[in-house]
Design a protein around this motif. Sequence first.
Motif, PDB file in Angstrom:
ATOM      1  N   GLY A  33      13.568 -19.464   3.973  1.00 11.63           N
ATOM      2  CA  GLY A  33      13.257 -19.059   5.342  1.00 11.63           C
ATOM      3  C   GLY A  33      13.370 -17.560   5.497  1.00 11.63           C
ATOM      4  N   LEU A  34      12.275 -16.878   5.764  1.00 13.77           N
ATOM      5  CA  LEU A  34      12.285 -15.419   5.822  1.00 13.77           C
ATOM      6  C   LEU A  34      13.080 -14.882   7.013  1.00 13.77           C
ATOM      7  N   LYS A  35      13.233 -15.682   8.057  1.00 12.57           N
ATOM      8  CA  LYS A  35      13.964 -15.220   9.233  1.00 12.57           C
ATOM      9  C   LYS A  35      15.463 -15.378   9.077  1.00 12.57           C
ATOM     10  N   ASP A  36      15.908 -16.522   8.552  1.00  9.70           N
ATOM     11  CA  ASP A  36      17.349 -16.785   8.488  1.00  9.70           C
ATOM     12  C   ASP A  36      17.894 -16.906   7.068  1.00  9.70           C
ATOM     13  N   GLY A  37      17.022 -16.804   6.049  1.00 10.28           N
ATOM     14  CA  GLY A  37      17.486 -16.854   4.674  1.00 10.28           C
ATOM     15  C   GLY A  37      17.901 -18.213   4.163  1.00 10.28           C
ATOM     16  N   THR A  38      17.566 -19.289   4.884  1.00 11.34           N
ATOM     17  CA  THR A  38      17.936 -20.632   4.450  1.00 11.34           C
ATOM     18  C   THR A  38      17.129 -21.025   3.213  1.00 11.34           C
ATOM     19  N   LEU A  39      17.778 -21.795   2.326  1.00 13.61           N
ATOM     20  CA  LEU A  39      17.136 -22.281   1.112  1.00 13.61           C
ATOM     21  C   LEU A  39      17.085 -23.794   1.128  1.00 13.61           C
ATOM     22  N   THR A  40      15.911 -24.361   0.828  1.00 17.33           N
ATOM     23  CA  THR A  40      15.724 -25.809   0.808  1.00 17.33           C
ATOM     24  C   THR A  40      15.028 -26.206  -0.479  1.00 17.33           C
ATOM     25  N   MET A  41      15.590 -27.177  -1.195  1.00 18.42           N
ATOM     26  CA  MET A  41      14.923 -27.717  -2.376  1.00 18.42           C
ATOM     27  C   MET A  41      13.926 -28.755  -1.901  1.00 18.42           C
ATOM     28  N   CYS A  42      12.644 -28.610  -2.263  1.00 16.60           N
ATOM     29  CA  CYS A  42      11.577 -29.436  -1.695  1.00 16.60           C
ATOM     30  C   CYS A  42      11.135 -30.582  -2.609  1.00 16.60           C
ATOM     31  N   ALA A  43      10.878 -30.314  -3.870  1.00 21.02           N
ATOM     32  CA  ALA A  43      10.345 -31.337  -4.782  1.00 21.02           C
ATOM     33  C   ALA A  43      10.331 -30.768  -6.189  1.00 21.02           C
ATOM     34  N   HIS A  95       0.777  -1.240   0.000  1.00 19.63           N
ATOM     35  CA  HIS A  95       0.000   0.000   0.000  1.00 19.63           C
ATOM     36  C   HIS A  95       0.806   1.288   0.000  1.00 19.63           C
ATOM     37  N   SER A  96       2.070   1.265   0.393  1.00 20.06           N
ATOM     38  CA  SER A  96       2.799   2.529   0.501  1.00 20.06           C
ATOM     39  C   SER A  96       4.272   2.344   0.168  1.00 20.06           C
ATOM     40  N   GLY A  97       4.871   3.405  -0.372  1.00 22.03           N
ATOM     41  CA  GLY A  97       6.301   3.415  -0.647  1.00 22.03           C
ATOM     42  C   GLY A  97       6.675   2.604  -1.871  1.00 22.03           C
ATOM     43  N   ALA A  98       7.924   2.794  -2.312  1.00 23.58           N
ATOM     44  CA  ALA A  98       8.448   2.072  -3.469  1.00 23.58           C
ATOM     45  C   ALA A  98       9.633   1.185  -3.088  1.00 23.58           C
ATOM     46  N   LEU A  99       9.939   1.098  -1.796  1.00 23.06           N
ATOM     47  CA  LEU A  99      11.063   0.286  -1.349  1.00 23.06           C
ATOM     48  C   LEU A  99      10.770  -1.194  -1.568  1.00 23.06           C
ATOM     49  N   MET A 100      11.720  -1.923  -2.149  1.00 18.11           N
ATOM     50  CA  MET A 100      11.579  -3.356  -2.343  1.00 18.11           C
ATOM     51  C   MET A 100      12.786  -4.079  -1.757  1.00 18.11           C
ATOM     52  N   THR A 101      12.547  -5.298  -1.289  1.00 18.85           N
ATOM     53  CA  THR A 101      13.610  -6.127  -0.728  1.00 18.85           C
ATOM     54  C   THR A 101      13.802  -7.342  -1.612  1.00 18.85           C
ATOM     55  N   GLN A 102      15.032  -7.549  -2.088  1.00 21.87           N
ATOM     56  CA  GLN A 102      15.326  -8.695  -2.942  1.00 21.87           C
ATOM     57  C   GLN A 102      15.669  -9.898  -2.082  1.00 21.87           C
ATOM     58  N   LEU A 103      15.022 -11.053  -2.356  1.00 21.78           N
ATOM     59  CA  LEU A 103      15.201 -12.248  -1.533  1.00 21.78           C
ATOM     60  C   LEU A 103      16.062 -13.308  -2.203  1.00 21.78           C
ATOM     61  N   THR A 104      15.959 -13.469  -3.519  1.00 22.59           N
ATOM     62  CA  THR A 104      16.807 -14.422  -4.236  1.00 22.59           C
ATOM     63  C   THR A 104      17.554 -13.688  -5.342  1.00 22.59           C
TER      64      THR A 104
END
Length: 344
Positions: free
Chosen positions: A203-213, A161-170
């Motif tokens: 994982g949004l808290k620690d940034g861990t990446l897991t391949m699931c399926a 709803h507000s601002g143009a700030l974006m956070t890149q995750l991958t």
Amino acid sequence: MKLLKFSCIATTVLLLSSCGASISKLKQSVQPAIMEAVFAPEEQGLNIVKITDENSQDVFRPHVFRGGSMSRFARDPYAGTSDVRWSAGRYLAISPDGTELAYLSEVNDQPNVMIRKTTSTGASTQRTFRIVDDFTWGPDDKLYFSDRSNNYSEISTTNAHSGALMTQLTRQNKDINPALSLDGKKLFFTRIDKGGPAIWCYGLKDGTLTMCARGYNPTPINSTTFLCSRNSTNGHTEIWSIDYVKGVETVIISNKEKGFSSPSLSPDGKWILCQGTSNYNGEISNVDIYAVRNDGTEIIQLTYHPGHDLCPTWSNDGKYVYFLSNRANLKDKWNVWKMQFILE
């Protein structure tokens, strides 16, 4: 309203380890009056309403096409069958409180997220300023989207709803189909590489990446289980339920003649919406919307228009379905539509 019903068999597999195109047009045999109609005769009772206006809003066109090599279909993120295939991205979402909808619109030839009220009146507000492949609206009231602005498809997030700030995750991969877990702690998404599409967890808290399926189009059910789409070796897309922690994979929808993708679980958990192969007058392959019971025992066709209907999304109370369609015009213009969901 005519409802087409058929059954699918759900099977369970225990795993020991984790594992573009042009827009197609209908044949000239379809009468213009039928294409211009708001609904088909079989859709009586759905109360189909157009939300956007193609004269003032350029809603993003989902890719629907025919043909192509079947040898690499199982590794392709496009869904469907050999007759008709489509992109299975998320181009439509409803806000957590149910009062707003978001959709992709081509602004200056670049697809970006627009937000407006769920009513059929009112202006839209642009909320991303990149090149967006697809997106979702998380229960945390943030937009998660696949950003194709830098020669990759990278998952990013921004306030709805507000601002143009974006956070890149991958970074520096081909990542699409973001979907936030219901508890808001994990982000599932599809990563495409030489081996084909696979679902990963961030994982949004620690940034861990897991391949699931393997698969694409993750739709979280809980923190460890999601619905997804998979392309079978015979070239038909199926819908699966995956518990990647227990290593249990369950086929929900598999049909030898049709392909299904883009599952969306109802708020009460009883029904799954999806888009699937259909035909008009038994000869023109197109895409329509289906509802399937959560155990895969019954599939019901909801839409029958000769135009394409894609991206079904639930209203928060489960009484309505929002979707994208190029029905009711002859210029292949797409709009957001709404219909009642009347099944028990």
